[in-house]
Design an enzyme around this catalytic site. Structure first.
Site, PDB file in Angstrom:
ATOM      1  CG  ASP A  25      -2.090   0.903   1.127  1.00 21.01           C
ATOM      2  OD1 ASP A  25      -2.288   1.496   0.049  1.00 21.01           O
ATOM      3  OD2 ASP A  25      -2.820   1.045   2.121  1.00 21.01           O
ATOM      4  N   GLY A  26       0.333   2.315  -0.592  1.00 23.56           N
ATOM      5  CA  GLY A  26       0.995   3.626  -0.495  1.00 23.56           C
ATOM      6  C   GLY A  26       1.623   4.122  -1.789  1.00 23.56           C
ATOM      7  NE  ARG A  29      -1.437   6.614   1.287  1.00 21.24           N
ATOM      8  CZ  ARG A  29      -1.551   5.670   2.188  1.00 21.24           C
ATOM      9  NH1 ARG A  29      -1.329   5.950   3.458  1.00 21.24           N
ATOM     10  NH2 ARG A  29      -1.875   4.448   1.832  1.00 21.24           N
ATOM     11  CG  HIS A  42       0.033   2.000  -9.290  1.00 17.75           C
ATOM     12  ND1 HIS A  42      -0.185   1.644  -7.979  1.00 17.75           N
ATOM     13  CD2 HIS A  42      -1.079   2.688  -9.668  1.00 17.75           C
ATOM     14  CE1 HIS A  42      -1.373   2.095  -7.578  1.00 17.75           C
ATOM     15  NE2 HIS A  42      -1.926   2.747  -8.586  1.00 17.75           N
ATOM     16  CB  SER A  70      -8.440  -5.724  -4.022  1.00 13.82           C
ATOM     17  OG  SER A  70      -9.128  -4.513  -4.248  1.00 13.82           O
ATOM     18  CD  GLU A  72     -13.194  -5.556  -2.630  1.00 13.72           C
ATOM     19  OE1 GLU A  72     -11.973  -5.843  -2.557  1.00 13.72           O
ATOM     20  OE2 GLU A  72     -14.086  -6.413  -2.500  1.00 13.72           O
ATOM     21  CD1 TRP A  74     -12.608  -5.526 -10.349  1.00 13.49           C
ATOM     22  CD2 TRP A  74     -11.849  -4.764 -12.302  1.00 13.49           C
ATOM     23  NE1 TRP A  74     -11.954  -6.561 -10.975  1.00 13.49           N
ATOM     24  CE2 TRP A  74     -11.486  -6.116 -12.177  1.00 13.49           C
ATOM     25  CE3 TRP A  74     -11.470  -4.063 -13.447  1.00 13.49           C
ATOM     26  CZ2 TRP A  74     -10.760  -6.795 -13.152  1.00 13.49           C
ATOM     27  CZ3 TRP A  74     -10.754  -4.739 -14.427  1.00 13.49           C
ATOM     28  CH2 TRP A  74     -10.401  -6.081 -14.272  1.00 13.49           C
ATOM     29  CG  LEU A 136       9.944 -16.968  -3.359  1.00 12.30           C
ATOM     30  CD1 LEU A 136       9.842 -16.891  -1.836  1.00 12.30           C
ATOM     31  CD2 LEU A 136      10.381 -15.599  -3.875  1.00 12.30           C
ATOM     32  NE  ARG A 193      -3.231  -1.593   4.237  1.00  9.35           N
ATOM     33  CZ  ARG A 193      -4.479  -1.698   3.807  1.00  9.35           C
ATOM     34  NH1 ARG A 193      -5.279  -2.592   4.309  1.00  9.35           N
ATOM     35  NH2 ARG A 193      -4.939  -0.885   2.865  1.00  9.35           N
ATOM     36  NE  ARG A 199      -8.325   0.285   5.134  1.00  9.58           N
ATOM     37  CZ  ARG A 199      -7.863   1.513   5.317  1.00  9.58           C
ATOM     38  NH1 ARG A 199      -7.820   2.035   6.529  1.00  9.58           N
ATOM     39  NH2 ARG A 199      -7.425   2.227   4.305  1.00  9.58           N
ATOM     40  CB  SER A 201      -8.066  -4.130   2.546  1.00 12.89           C
ATOM     41  OG  SER A 201      -7.857  -2.954   3.278  1.00 12.89           O
TER      42      SER A 201
HETATM   43  C1  FPP Z   1      -1.874   0.334  -3.270  1.00 10.46           C
HETATM   44  O1  FPP Z   1      -1.421   1.648  -3.443  1.00 10.46           O
HETATM   45  C2  FPP Z   1      -1.405  -0.512  -4.312  1.00 10.46           C
HETATM   46  C3  FPP Z   1      -2.204  -1.100  -5.241  1.00 10.46           C
HETATM   47  C4  FPP Z   1      -3.647  -0.900  -5.353  1.00 10.46           C
HETATM   48  C5  FPP Z   1      -1.660  -1.967  -6.245  1.00 10.46           C
HETATM   49  C6  FPP Z   1      -0.339  -2.612  -5.933  1.00 10.46           C
HETATM   50  C7  FPP Z   1       0.331  -2.740  -7.206  1.00 10.46           C
HETATM   51  C8  FPP Z   1       1.654  -2.721  -7.419  1.00 10.46           C
HETATM   52  C9  FPP Z   1       2.685  -2.693  -6.389  1.00 10.46           C
HETATM   53  C10 FPP Z   1       2.141  -2.704  -8.788  1.00 10.46           C
HETATM   54  C11 FPP Z   1       1.496  -3.703  -9.646  1.00 10.46           C
HETATM   55  C12 FPP Z   1       2.107  -5.041  -9.494  1.00 10.46           C
HETATM   56  C13 FPP Z   1       1.785  -5.994 -10.326  1.00 10.46           C
HETATM   57  C14 FPP Z   1       2.353  -7.372 -10.222  1.00 10.46           C
HETATM   58  C15 FPP Z   1       0.833  -5.659 -11.374  1.00 10.46           C
HETATM   59  P1  FPP Z   1      -2.508   2.780  -3.485  1.00 10.46           P
HETATM   60  O2  FPP Z   1      -2.698   3.163  -4.912  1.00 10.46           O
HETATM   61  O3  FPP Z   1      -3.752   2.359  -2.797  1.00 10.46           O
HETATM   62  O4  FPP Z   1      -1.794   3.906  -2.692  1.00 10.46           O
HETATM   63  P2  FPP Z   1      -2.477   5.051  -1.843  1.00 10.46           P
HETATM   64  O5  FPP Z   1      -3.264   4.389  -0.747  1.00 10.46           O
HETATM   65  O6  FPP Z   1      -1.302   5.828  -1.335  1.00 10.46           O
HETATM   66  O7  FPP Z   1      -3.332   5.844  -2.785  1.00 10.46           O
END
Ligand code: FPP
Length: 254
Positions: A25-26, A29, A42, A70, A72, A74, A136, A193, A199, A201
């Site tokens: 996550d993050g 941000r 990303h 996830s 969600e 979408w 792995l 996380r 959480r 999620s």
């Molecule tokens: C959360 O950050 C991250 C995601 C929703 C996607 C995680 C995806 C990657 C690390 C890259 C994709 C990897 C593959 C294998 C496709 P956020 O966007 O919710 O961040 P925020 O909470 O700061 O807005």
């Protein structure tokens, strides 16, 4: 503490986790802090994922599960969903050879229905090519939702009961698990996380029933070797009881 108490306490302390699952996550941000588009966050998140795979392997972890998209997700803006789909495709196309050369087995969990038509075959190919690797196992949770997974398993079992292939009394945890998309994968010992949120999620709710949780403020693109080692060090301080009593109390009671 007597020698035998110390031995019991040591035995109760968890060894290195066999299975680490990460809510990455993050990214958004991280990008916002730099006035960059979310998609750049990303993209840097994928680099952090590559690092995490290498580090997991070096640190003796056998299974690494990552929450990539996830059920969600979408609901995010169309452009962002498109960027995440593209990153997954690139990750499989560009990184598969290296993952394979490093003995990484790829498994993908989550619903295959509803994915763009060019993605499902790529995922199947990645799983097929790497299926005999043992260093792995990288479990990519893509289009994954824990409740949806549990409902699908319950529905499949109900259909078998309705068809007379199974008796309701035969349903136990092992049979239920065999209908989850994680079948054959041991439960996570540690769920990490990033980004300060606390959480789960909808991530592995069945499988993480006895997992330890470590929450770190580090944003996912900044998750490096030190952050990984810190999470493992915190895990090592936890005493896992799986609903029982600790080793020392057990001795006192017996
Ligand atoms: C959360 O950050 C991250 C995601 C929703 C996607 C995680 C995806 C990657 C690390 C890259 C994709 C990897 C593959 C294998 C496709 P956020 O966007 O919710 O961040 P925020 O909470 O700061 O807005």
């Amino acid at each position: 503490m007597s020698e035998s108490d110390m031995r019991r306490a040591r035995d109760a302390a968890p060894a290195a986790p066999r299975h680490v699952a990460i809510i990455m996550d993050g990214n958004g941000r991280w990008a916002a802090q730099r006035s960059l588009p979310r998609a750049e966050g990303h993209r840097r998140g994928v680099e952090a994922l590559r690092r995490a795979v290498r580090n997991a392997s070096d640190l003796g972890v056998e299974y690494l599960t990552v929450y990539s998209f996830s059920s969600e997700n979408w609901t995010r803006p169309k452009d962002e969903v498109g960027a995440l789909m593209m990153l997954l495709k690139r990750f499989i196309r560009n990184d598969l050879a290296e993952l394979h050369a490093n003995g990484v087995r790829v498994r993908v969990i989550g619903a295959r229905e509803g994915l763009p038509s060019d993605i499902a075959p790529l995922l199947a190919e990645a799983e097929e090519i790497t299926r005999n690797n043992t260093k792995l196992t990288l479990v990519v949770a893509f289009n994954y939702g824990g409740r949806q997974e549990i409902i699908a398993a319950a529905r499949a079992l109900a259909q078998d009961v309705a068809a007379g292939k199974l008796r309701a009394e035969e349903i136990d945890a092992a049979l239920f698990e065999s209908r989850l998309t994680t079948r054959g994968i041991p439960d996570p010992d540690l769920v990490i996380r990033t980004s300060g949120e606390r959480r789960i999620s909808n991530f592995l709710p069945w499988q993480s029933a006895y997992a330890e949780f470590v929450f770190t403020d580090v944003l996912w693109p900044d998750f490096d070797r030190a952050a990984f080692e810190n999470a493992l060090a915190e895990f090592a301080t936890r005493e896992r009881r799986f609903g029982g009593v600790n080793a020392i109390n057990q001795k006192t009671a017996s």
